[in-house]
Write a protein that holds these residues in place. Structure first.
Motif: not given
Length: 306
Positions: A265-270
């Motif tokens: 799911e390629d999690p990303r921090r903003s």
């Protein structure tokens, strides 16, 4: 006419909770704060504070004054911003709060650009955890904060603060390189069920997100090591003693001595900046936001050692 300095002390008491905390924040003595608030009570002619045990609480009349004081301070801050914008040079001091990985990855280039392009702006930087920094920016301890938000974990919102996106970075599983002490068969979070983990202390957004990621993978992580120092986390992974979920910004400007594994799911921090809306248009704040945006745009995906 009411004394704005005393009104501000009342608002600070509302925000910080104790006379001692107000005194520490404003470099006063507690007795001086108490005396000024007593004078304010005489000015308005009504009770503003009541003792409850060892603490004092604000009366309804004090709450009315606090609400108006907030409006007055915002008006003054907007006036200062408009005055600064009318000048031909960008100058002044910007106090910025920043979390560790942003301090390491973004601030060096941003400060270099500020010194080159805006030499009359003084930038003061303090490292803070994002949630605390957001609150302290609302409380006027800082002019700007660089904060983070993990997937599914909303950062605190304060109506007085704006929210300007800066960048995003991927979160990956960091495991030791192949070697005698490395766990070489880990390719997913689920594979790390029996590994020792290093995470930030409880209460940190990164800790909550990492624990939830492990639980979604079907296990409770063995958090054997706790530290807010990301450099210490890296050394524990590099030395073969731990695994961790780490955002890409950590690796900016350095080689990657561990294996980084992509997650489903390629999690990303903003990553975003916040300033009080009343002061957000101050030229020095706009300048720092601009150079931070350029610094963030130059960050590349980490290149792993082979």
């Amino acid at each position: 006419m009411l004394d704005l300095r005393r009104l501000r002390l009342l608002r600070e008491l509302k925000i910080r909770g104790t006379l001692a905390d107000v005194a520490a924040a404003l470099s006063y003595s507690p007795s001086s704060v108490s005396q000024q608030l007593a004078l304010l009570e005489k000015e308005v002619g009504v009770e503003l504070l009541r003792k409850t045990g060892r603490r004092v609480v604000l009366t309804p009349q004090a709450e009315v004054l606090v609400a108006h004081t907030a409006e007055l301070l915002e008006t003054l801050e907007r006036a200062e911003a408009d005055l600064a914008a009318s000048l031909t040079t960008v100058s002044g001091t910007v106090r910025v709060a920043v979390f560790q990985s942003a301090a390491l990855a973004l601030m060096p280039d941003a400060l270099t650009a500020m010194n080159r392009d805006y030499p009359e702006v003084r930038v003061e930087m303090v490292q803070r955890e994002p949630e605390r920094a957001l609150y302290e920016t609302f409380a006027r301890d800082f002019d700007l904060v660089i904060a983070e938000q993990y997937p599914g974990h909303a950062a605190p919102r304060h109506a007085e603060l704006d929210h300007v996106p800066l960048t995003q970075d991927a979160i990956r599983l960091a495991v030791p390189q192949a070697g005698e002490r490395a766990v070489t068969d880990i390719t997913t979070v689920a594979d790390a069920a029996d590994a020792a983990w290093v995470m930030e202390p409880r209460g940190a957004a990164s800790r909550h997100w990492a624990e939830q990621a492990c639980r979604r993978a079907g296990f409770e992580p063995d958090v054997r090591y706790e530290t807010a120092d990301l450099q210490a986390q890296i050394r524990l992974i590099e030395s073969g003693n731990a695994v961790a979920l780490m955002p890409d910004l950590v690796w900016t400007g350095r080689s990657v001595p561990v294996r980084l594994l992509d997650l489903d799911e390629d999690p990303r921090r903003s990553i975003f900046t916040s300033a009080r809306r009343a002061g957000a248009l101050r030229p020095a704040v706009l300048a720092l936001r601009d150079v931070l945006g350029r610094a963030a745009a130059s960050v590349l995906r980490p290149a792993q050692e082979q």
